[in-house]
Design a protein around this motif. Structure first.
Motif, short mmCIF file in Angstrom:
data_model
loop_
_atom_site.label_atom_id
_atom_site.label_comp_id
_atom_site.label_asym_id
_atom_site.label_seq_id
_atom_site.Cartn_x
_atom_site.Cartn_y
_atom_site.Cartn_z
N GLN A 86 0.59 -1.23 0.18
CA GLN A 86 0.07 0.02 0.01
C GLN A 86 0.85 1.29 -0.01
OE1 GLN A 86 -3.44 0.04 2.57
NE2 GLN A 86 -3.50 -2.06 2.72
N ASN A 105 -5.07 5.23 -4.55
CA ASN A 105 -5.78 5.62 -3.22
C ASN A 105 -6.70 6.82 -3.47
OD1 ASN A 105 -6.53 6.20 -0.58
ND2 ASN A 105 -4.22 6.83 -0.15
N SER A 108 -12.63 9.39 -2.14
CA SER A 108 -13.81 8.82 -1.67
C SER A 108 -14.01 7.44 -1.59
CB SER A 108 -14.83 9.50 -2.83
OG SER A 108 -14.74 10.73 -3.01
N GLY A 110 -11.36 5.39 -1.28
CA GLY A 110 -10.38 4.56 -0.48
C GLY A 110 -9.41 3.73 -1.19
N MET A 111 -8.72 2.53 -1.01
CA MET A 111 -7.92 1.88 -1.96
C MET A 111 -8.42 1.06 -2.50
SD MET A 111 -4.21 2.29 -1.39
CE MET A 111 -4.06 2.35 0.31
N PHE A 127 -12.68 -1.31 -5.76
CA PHE A 127 -12.77 -0.47 -4.35
C PHE A 127 -13.32 -1.64 -3.38
CE2 PHE A 127 -12.29 3.24 -7.09
CZ PHE A 127 -11.24 3.79 -6.67
N GLU A 128 -13.51 -1.24 -2.32
CA GLU A 128 -14.03 -2.29 -1.27
C GLU A 128 -15.75 -2.04 -1.56
OE1 GLU A 128 -13.70 -0.81 2.59
OE2 GLU A 128 -14.53 -2.70 3.39
#
Ligand SMILES: [Zn+2]
Length: 140
Positions: A86, A105, A108, A110-111, A127-128
């Motif tokens: 990361q 990254n 809004s 995230g990773m 994304f998640e």
């Protein structure tokens, strides 16, 4: 001895949700060999049959808008994040030159990791919350 199969109109013990106790009920409906609906002889309420044995484990909480279980994309994302370095994540910027596999990254979302790119300026990124199509600057 003859095995007695209950039928509608027979009496059976069932747990009444109103009386909060196991009492005599009249069978209202059968599903196959199983008692489905019963009428409480005490309070008269008709409800699904609950035997005296413990009921099948079932999620007590009703479905909400929240997602209780991980989607396949979330599981894939979690694996990706666990495997990725990361510290090499690139802050998302529409002008940043990116390649498939780059970590992004996003302010809004995230990773995320780039799954594929389409020249000149689109990338599919996981994304998640799931896979999104974002604008970018495809390197080559
Ligand atoms: Zn009752």
């Amino acid at each position: 001895m003859i095995k007695k199969v209950p039928t509608a109109g027979d009496h059976t013990l069932s747990r009444c949700s109103k009386c909060k106790e196991t009492s005599n009920h009249t069978i209202v409906a059968m599903v196959g060999d199983r008692v489905a609906r019963v009428e409480c002889n005490v309070c008269g309420s008709v409800h699904n049959h609950r035997g005296t044995a413990a009921p099948k484990p079932r999620s007590a909480s009703p479905r909400t808008s929240a997602q209780p279980r991980k989607t396949r994309a979330q599981a894939q994302w979690a694996d990706m994040i666990a495997a990725a370095d990361q510290t090499k994540a690139i802050p998302y910027n529409i002008k940043t030159r990116v390649r498939t596999g780059d970590l992004i990254n996003h302010p809004s979302f995230g990773m995320g990791q780039i799954l594929s790119t389409t020249r000149p300026n689109k990338m599919e990124i996981i994304f998640e919350q799931g896979v999104k199509l974002l604008l970018c600057n495809v390197a080559d």
